[in-house]
Design a protein around this motif. Structure first.
Motif, short mmCIF file in Angstrom:
data_model
loop_
_atom_site.label_atom_id
_atom_site.label_comp_id
_atom_site.label_asym_id
_atom_site.label_seq_id
_atom_site.Cartn_x
_atom_site.Cartn_y
_atom_site.Cartn_z
N ALA A 59 0.84 -1.20 0.00
CA ALA A 59 0.00 0.00 0.00
C ALA A 59 0.87 1.25 0.00
O ALA A 59 0.57 2.24 -0.69
N ASP A 60 2.00 1.22 0.75
CA ASP A 60 2.89 2.36 0.79
C ASP A 60 3.55 2.58 -0.58
O ASP A 60 3.65 3.72 -1.05
N TRP A 62 1.00 4.04 -2.85
CA TRP A 62 0.81 5.45 -2.52
C TRP A 62 1.93 6.30 -3.12
O TRP A 62 1.67 7.36 -3.69
N GLN A 63 3.17 5.86 -2.98
CA GLN A 63 4.31 6.59 -3.53
C GLN A 63 4.21 6.68 -5.06
O GLN A 63 4.48 7.73 -5.65
N VAL A 95 1.51 9.27 -5.89
CA VAL A 95 1.97 10.63 -5.67
C VAL A 95 2.90 11.06 -6.79
O VAL A 95 2.79 12.18 -7.34
#
Length: 134
Positions: free
Chosen positions: A17-18, A21-22, A25
């Motif tokens: 998930a991280d 997300w990165q 972005v």
């Protein structure tokens, strides 16, 4: 160092998930840059397009006003005005063609008169079968 050990202790779904997300972005940042570049180029090119569109809309509005006026006159029972410029131009063209045809006819007639100056001689034929010589 402390932060890196915390990231290592996360579960696999949290790390995925991280990363997602990165990626999101960074994609939004690059898309934002692309949108900014597109906006700049559109601003540069937009003034020319706006002028062209204004000319097109202006000429279309002019034509619409003209047609609306003609329709209003037709509904009011008024006849459209005669196209005087077209009538005058046609009359002048007809006069020029008539003058050219008359000049050509006179020239042809004078040439024909020159060819008609042939002399005819009466000849008596002694043995005419019809007896016209008599």
């Amino acid at each position: 160092m402390f932060g890196s050990t915390l990231l290592d202790r996360r579960s696999k779904p949290e790390r995925i998930a991280d990363q997602a997300w990165q990626n999101l972005v960074s994609a939004l940042d690059s898309a934002g840059d692309s949108v900014k570049d597109a906006a700049r180029s559109a601003r540069r090119n937009g003034s020319g397009l706006a002028d062209d569109a204004t000319d097109l809309v202006g000429s279309a509005a002019e034509e619409a006003r003209r047609r609306a006026g003609l329709a209003f006159d037709a509904l009011a029972g008024r006849r459209p005005a005669l196209p005087w410029t077209l009538l005058i131009a046609a009359a002048l063209a007809g006069a020029a063609l008539g003058w050219a045809a008359g000049t050509a006819a006179r020239a042809a007639g004078s040439r024909a008169r020159e060819l008609d100056e042939i002399e005819f001689v009466d000849v008596d034929r002694p043995d005419s079968p019809v007896g016209l010589d008599g």
